[in-house]
Design an enzyme around this catalytic site. Structure first.
Site, short mmCIF file in Angstrom:
data_model
loop_
_atom_site.label_atom_id
_atom_site.label_comp_id
_atom_site.label_asym_id
_atom_site.label_seq_id
_atom_site.Cartn_x
_atom_site.Cartn_y
_atom_site.Cartn_z
N SER A 33 -29.19 8.30 -49.02
CA SER A 33 -30.03 9.47 -48.77
C SER A 33 -31.02 9.20 -47.64
CB SER A 33 -30.78 9.83 -50.05
OG SER A 33 -31.69 10.88 -49.82
N GLY A 38 -34.02 10.14 -43.99
CA GLY A 38 -35.22 9.35 -43.79
C GLY A 38 -36.03 9.26 -45.06
N GLU A 60 -41.64 0.55 -54.28
CA GLU A 60 -40.78 -0.62 -54.02
C GLU A 60 -39.31 -0.23 -53.87
OE1 GLU A 60 -39.32 -4.64 -56.32
OE2 GLU A 60 -41.43 -4.05 -56.54
N GLU A 93 -46.93 5.59 -61.46
CA GLU A 93 -45.71 5.91 -60.71
C GLU A 93 -44.47 5.63 -61.55
OE1 GLU A 93 -43.89 5.08 -56.34
OE2 GLU A 93 -43.99 3.37 -57.69
N ARG A 97 -41.16 8.38 -63.15
CA ARG A 97 -39.76 8.30 -62.73
C ARG A 97 -38.88 9.10 -63.70
NH1 ARG A 97 -39.17 2.53 -63.75
NH2 ARG A 97 -36.96 3.09 -63.95
#
Length: 297
Positions: A33, A38, A60, A93, A97
């Site tokens: 992707s 980008g 990460e 974070e 997910r």
């Protein structure tokens, strides 16, 4: 917020990152992707001033995927954060997910509370969810570990044999019997039980523990039957109690009247007694008519 391009070889991972597992297949998909579109969201890093490098705070996977895609530099937000702030950002974070299991999300909430002293309400605000969602996730930690590991998140989608968070909420109600919880979880998977069927199964087990073996092996369509049978039995007991109380009242009245004697009463007393007996006779006749009507005689 300033975004700058930083060479990928000047960025290092955080070995203290709470996330320990990376899905190589999803990483490859992310790299593909990135090759096409980008990096849409910059990663967050902190500067390592003594060596001219940067350590990743969040992002990460994007950094690894970008490296896999052949990018030599990526967009970054550089921030000055202390270790506690870094840990908090990483936990938040990770919990946002989509591929994180409900149980791992619950563990993340506990880690976030431990590291920051946050309440359930505080965590809910950090994650942008309701306090009830946080509470439901924490409840998963009360389940046997082998059940908790099987739970998946499928909001607004059919369970299709998976053990979902909604199933877990009902299974948790059997907390006094972990083995029974495991058997219910197995029924959910084997028979692809819906949450409504699971709710009926758990309620039947709680209300009729003496029939647990029979209930656990019954077909799903029979679960509500056990509940109805329980309700009917309760209604029968209530009716039998009402029957006995009605008869007892009449017999108590008859016993009391049997103790009466008009001998020795004054003329006024005798007249009052006859008037009272007429009232009782009228009540008895009225009750007899009502009984006949109920019996359709």
């Amino acid at each position: 917020m300033e975004v700058r391009l930083i060479p990928t070889d000047r960025i290092v991972e955080d070995t203290g990152q709470p996330r320990t597992h990376t899905d190589e297949e999803s990483l490859t998909e992310l790299a593909d992707s990135i090759k096409r579109h980008g990096i849409l969201n910059p990663i967050t890093v902190v500067p390592l001033h003594n060596v001219g490098m940067y350590r990743i705070v969040t992002g990460e996977r994007r950094w690894r995927a970008a490296t896999l895609a052949g990018l030599t530099e990526i967009p970054c937000v550089v921030r000055e954060l202390d270790p506690e702030e870094i840990r908090t950002q990483q936990l938040i974070e990770n919990m946002q997910r989509e591929d994180l299991s409900p149980l791992d999300r619950a563990r993340g909430i506990v880690a976030l509370q431990d590291s920051t002293g946050a309440t359930a309400r505080d965590v809910a605000a950090m994650l942008g969810v309701s306090e009830r969602t946080v509470s439901n996730l924490l409840d998963l930690l009360d389940l046997p570990a082998d059940i908790g590991e099987q739970i998946v998140s499928k909001p607004n989608r059919p369970a299709d044999g998976d053990l979902t968070e909604k199933h877990a909420r009902f299974i948790k109600q059997l907390a006094d019997d972990p083995d029974q919880q495991r058997r219910v979880a197995e029924r959910v998977r084997q028979d692809r039980l819906s949450t409504a069927e699971t709710a009926s199964l758990v309620r039947a087990l709680r209300e009729s523990p003496e029939l647990s073996e029979e209930i656990l092996t019954a077909p799903p369509e029979a679960f509500t039957g056990y509940l109805k049978a329980k309700e009917q039995a309760a209604q029968s007991r209530a009716m039998a109690k009402a029957d006995a109380e009605a008869v007892d009242v009449v017999r108590a009245c008859a016993a009391a009247l049997n103790e009466l004697t008009p001998v020795g009463l004054s003329p006024d007393g005798l007249r009052s007694l006859r008037a009272a007996l007429e009232e009782i006779r009228a009540l008895i006749e009225s009750l007899e008519r009502e009984c006949a009507m109920e019996l359709a005689e």
